[in-house]
Scaffold this motif. Structure first.
Motif, PDB file in Angstrom:
ATOM      1  N   ASP A 139       1.819 -12.176  16.907  1.00 24.17           N
ATOM      2  CA  ASP A 139       2.234 -13.100  15.846  1.00 24.17           C
ATOM      3  C   ASP A 139       1.564 -12.753  14.529  1.00 24.17           C
ATOM      4  OD1 ASP A 139       3.866 -14.472  17.586  1.00 24.17           O
ATOM      5  OD2 ASP A 139       2.444 -16.134  17.904  1.00 24.17           O
ATOM      6  N   ASN A 140       0.278 -12.435  14.615  1.00 18.60           N
ATOM      7  CA  ASN A 140      -0.441 -12.054  13.395  1.00 18.60           C
ATOM      8  C   ASN A 140       0.148 -10.789  12.786  1.00 18.60           C
ATOM      9  OD1 ASN A 140      -2.173 -14.219  13.564  1.00 18.60           O
ATOM     10  ND2 ASN A 140      -3.841 -13.069  14.517  1.00 18.60           N
ATOM     11  N   GLU A 141       0.519  -9.824  13.627  1.00 16.81           N
ATOM     12  CA  GLU A 141       1.116  -8.591  13.118  1.00 16.81           C
ATOM     13  C   GLU A 141       2.447  -8.871  12.450  1.00 16.81           C
ATOM     14  OE1 GLU A 141       1.235  -5.893  16.404  1.00 16.81           O
ATOM     15  OE2 GLU A 141      -0.901  -5.440  16.263  1.00 16.81           O
ATOM     16  N   VAL A 142       3.239  -9.724  13.061  1.00  8.88           N
ATOM     17  CA  VAL A 142       4.534 -10.096  12.468  1.00  8.88           C
ATOM     18  C   VAL A 142       4.305 -10.811  11.138  1.00  8.88           C
ATOM     19  CG1 VAL A 142       6.555 -11.581  12.737  1.00  8.88           C
ATOM     20  CG2 VAL A 142       5.783 -10.155  14.649  1.00  8.88           C
ATOM     21  N   ASN A 143       3.361 -11.745  11.131  1.00  9.04           N
ATOM     22  CA  ASN A 143       3.063 -12.471   9.894  1.00  9.04           C
ATOM     23  C   ASN A 143       2.558 -11.534   8.817  1.00  9.04           C
ATOM     24  OD1 ASN A 143       3.861 -14.928  10.950  1.00  9.04           O
ATOM     25  ND2 ASN A 143       1.805 -15.497  11.618  1.00  9.04           N
ATOM     26  N   GLU A 144       1.713 -10.582   9.203  1.00  9.32           N
ATOM     27  CA  GLU A 144       1.196  -9.622   8.225  1.00  9.32           C
ATOM     28  C   GLU A 144       2.326  -8.748   7.689  1.00  9.32           C
ATOM     29  OE1 GLU A 144      -1.703  -5.783   7.742  1.00  9.32           O
ATOM     30  OE2 GLU A 144      -2.002  -7.070   9.482  1.00  9.32           O
ATOM     31  N   ALA A 145       3.190  -8.295   8.590  1.00  6.40           N
ATOM     32  CA  ALA A 145       4.321  -7.471   8.160  1.00  6.40           C
ATOM     33  C   ALA A 145       5.208  -8.267   7.204  1.00  6.40           C
ATOM     34  CB  ALA A 145       5.119  -6.983   9.365  1.00  6.40           C
ATOM     35  N   PHE A 146       5.457  -9.510   7.529  1.00  3.98           N
ATOM     36  CA  PHE A 146       6.277 -10.362   6.673  1.00  3.98           C
ATOM     37  C   PHE A 146       5.606 -10.543   5.306  1.00  3.98           C
ATOM     38  CE2 PHE A 146       7.862 -14.540   5.236  1.00  3.98           C
ATOM     39  CZ  PHE A 146       9.214 -14.242   5.204  1.00  3.98           C
ATOM     40  N   ALA A 147       4.306 -10.768   5.323  1.00  2.00           N
ATOM     41  CA  ALA A 147       3.571 -10.927   4.061  1.00  2.00           C
ATOM     42  C   ALA A 147       3.630  -9.648   3.243  1.00  2.00           C
ATOM     43  CB  ALA A 147       2.121 -11.326   4.340  1.00  2.00           C
ATOM     44  N   GLN A 148       3.530  -8.512   3.910  1.00  2.00           N
ATOM     45  CA  GLN A 148       3.627  -7.242   3.197  1.00  2.00           C
ATOM     46  C   GLN A 148       4.998  -7.078   2.562  1.00  2.00           C
ATOM     47  OE1 GLN A 148       2.667  -4.294   6.124  1.00  2.00           O
ATOM     48  NE2 GLN A 148       0.475  -4.343   5.666  1.00  2.00           N
ATOM     49  N   VAL A 149       6.028  -7.419   3.313  1.00  2.00           N
ATOM     50  CA  VAL A 149       7.389  -7.327   2.784  1.00  2.00           C
ATOM     51  C   VAL A 149       7.533  -8.240   1.562  1.00  2.00           C
ATOM     52  CG1 VAL A 149       9.812  -7.841   3.262  1.00  2.00           C
ATOM     53  CG2 VAL A 149       8.442  -6.581   4.940  1.00  2.00           C
ATOM     54  N   LEU A 150       6.998  -9.438   1.648  1.00  2.00           N
ATOM     55  CA  LEU A 150       7.070 -10.359   0.505  1.00  2.00           C
ATOM     56  C   LEU A 150       6.323  -9.799  -0.703  1.00  2.00           C
ATOM     57  CD1 LEU A 150       6.673 -13.866   2.186  1.00  2.00           C
ATOM     58  CD2 LEU A 150       8.752 -12.810   1.284  1.00  2.00           C
ATOM     59  N   ARG A 151       5.160  -9.174  -0.469  1.00  2.00           N
ATOM     60  CA  ARG A 151       4.417  -8.570  -1.583  1.00  2.00           C
ATOM     61  C   ARG A 151       5.204  -7.419  -2.203  1.00  2.00           C
ATOM     62  NH1 ARG A 151      -0.178  -9.450   1.929  1.00  2.00           N
ATOM     63  NH2 ARG A 151      -0.056  -7.281   2.613  1.00  2.00           N
ATOM     64  N   VAL A 152       5.833  -6.627  -1.351  1.00  2.00           N
ATOM     65  CA  VAL A 152       6.646  -5.514  -1.855  1.00  2.00           C
ATOM     66  C   VAL A 152       7.809  -6.049  -2.678  1.00  2.00           C
ATOM     67  CG1 VAL A 152       8.212  -3.649  -1.178  1.00  2.00           C
ATOM     68  CG2 VAL A 152       5.995  -3.884  -0.059  1.00  2.00           C
ATOM     69  N   ILE A 153       8.476  -7.055  -2.157  1.00  2.00           N
ATOM     70  CA  ILE A 153       9.606  -7.652  -2.887  1.00  2.00           C
ATOM     71  C   ILE A 153       9.134  -8.188  -4.237  1.00  2.00           C
ATOM     72  CG2 ILE A 153      11.231  -9.596  -2.910  1.00  2.00           C
ATOM     73  CD1 ILE A 153      11.519  -9.129   0.157  1.00  2.00           C
ATOM     74  N   GLY A 154       8.011  -8.889  -4.241  1.00  2.00           N
ATOM     75  CA  GLY A 154       7.476  -9.420  -5.502  1.00  2.00           C
ATOM     76  C   GLY A 154       7.151  -8.307  -6.482  1.00  2.00           C
ATOM     77  N   SER A 155       6.541  -7.259  -5.983  1.00  2.00           N
ATOM     78  CA  SER A 155       6.192  -6.132  -6.851  1.00  2.00           C
ATOM     79  C   SER A 155       7.446  -5.471  -7.417  1.00  2.00           C
ATOM     80  CB  SER A 155       5.373  -5.109  -6.065  1.00  2.00           C
ATOM     81  OG  SER A 155       5.139  -3.964  -6.839  1.00  2.00           O
ATOM     82  N   LEU A 156       8.437  -5.280  -6.569  1.00  2.60           N
ATOM     83  CA  LEU A 156       9.686  -4.655  -7.033  1.00  2.60           C
ATOM     84  C   LEU A 156      10.429  -5.556  -8.013  1.00  2.60           C
ATOM     85  CD1 LEU A 156      10.896  -3.015  -3.705  1.00  2.60           C
ATOM     86  CD2 LEU A 156       9.830  -1.891  -5.670  1.00  2.60           C
ATOM     87  N   GLN A 157      10.386  -6.860  -7.795  1.00  2.00           N
ATOM     88  CA  GLN A 157      11.020  -7.784  -8.739  1.00  2.00           C
ATOM     89  C   GLN A 157      10.353  -7.695 -10.107  1.00  2.00           C
ATOM     90  OE1 GLN A 157      10.733 -11.469  -6.530  1.00  2.00           O
ATOM     91  NE2 GLN A 157      12.899 -11.406  -5.993  1.00  2.00           N
ATOM     92  N   GLN A 158       9.034  -7.577 -10.119  1.00  2.00           N
ATOM     93  CA  GLN A 158       8.329  -7.431 -11.393  1.00  2.00           C
ATOM     94  C   GLN A 158       8.741  -6.137 -12.083  1.00  2.00           C
ATOM     95  OE1 GLN A 158       4.210  -7.702 -10.303  1.00  2.00           O
ATOM     96  NE2 GLN A 158       4.201  -9.944 -10.324  1.00  2.00           N
TER      97      GLN A 158
END
Length: 121
Positions: free
Chosen positions: A45-64
């Motif tokens: 679960d932690n790995e999935v949550n971390e992966a999801f958080a990473q994806v969200l950070r990537v999306i945020g960075s790309l949106q910027q």
């Protein structure tokens, strides 16, 4: 998973800031329950949550990046529009100059013919 996320869909490396976001790891990630041993389902679960958080950070960075690029794109479009208008103006001037040249050549030929005729009389 981070290695896979560090490449975009065409296999081109992501920008450095995006790759750095993906390479960040939570130090306690592998020990889901805090007892020094892997935590089983909790670890997954932690790995999935971390992966999801990473994806969200990537999306945020790309949106910027996209937002930052929008102004550049608008400026470039305005420059392209200005250059296109200048090109049209110059093309019209060139066509006009060619027509004027053709008329001048025709007048010159007529004047030369008239001068030859006058000399021969």
């Amino acid at each position: 998973l981070s290695g896979l996320l560090a490449m975009d869909v065409e296999g081109v490396p992501l920008p450095a800031e995006v790759a750095s976001l993906l390479s960040r790891r939570d130090p306690g990630r592998e020990d889901g329950d805090g007892d020094g041993t892997p935590g089983g389902d909790e670890t997954a679960d932690n790995e999935v949550n971390e992966a999801f958080a990473q994806v969200l950070r990537v999306i945020g960075s790309l949106q910027q990046r996209v937002q930052g690029s929008e102004g550049i794109v608008a400026d470039l479009q305005a420059q392209a529009d200005e250059l296109e208008e200048k090109r049209r103006t110059l093309a019209r001037q060139a066509e006009r100059a060619e027509r004027e040249r053709d008329v001048a050549v025709e007048r010159s030929e007529k004047a030369e013919a008239a001068a030859r005729l006058a000399r021969s009389e």
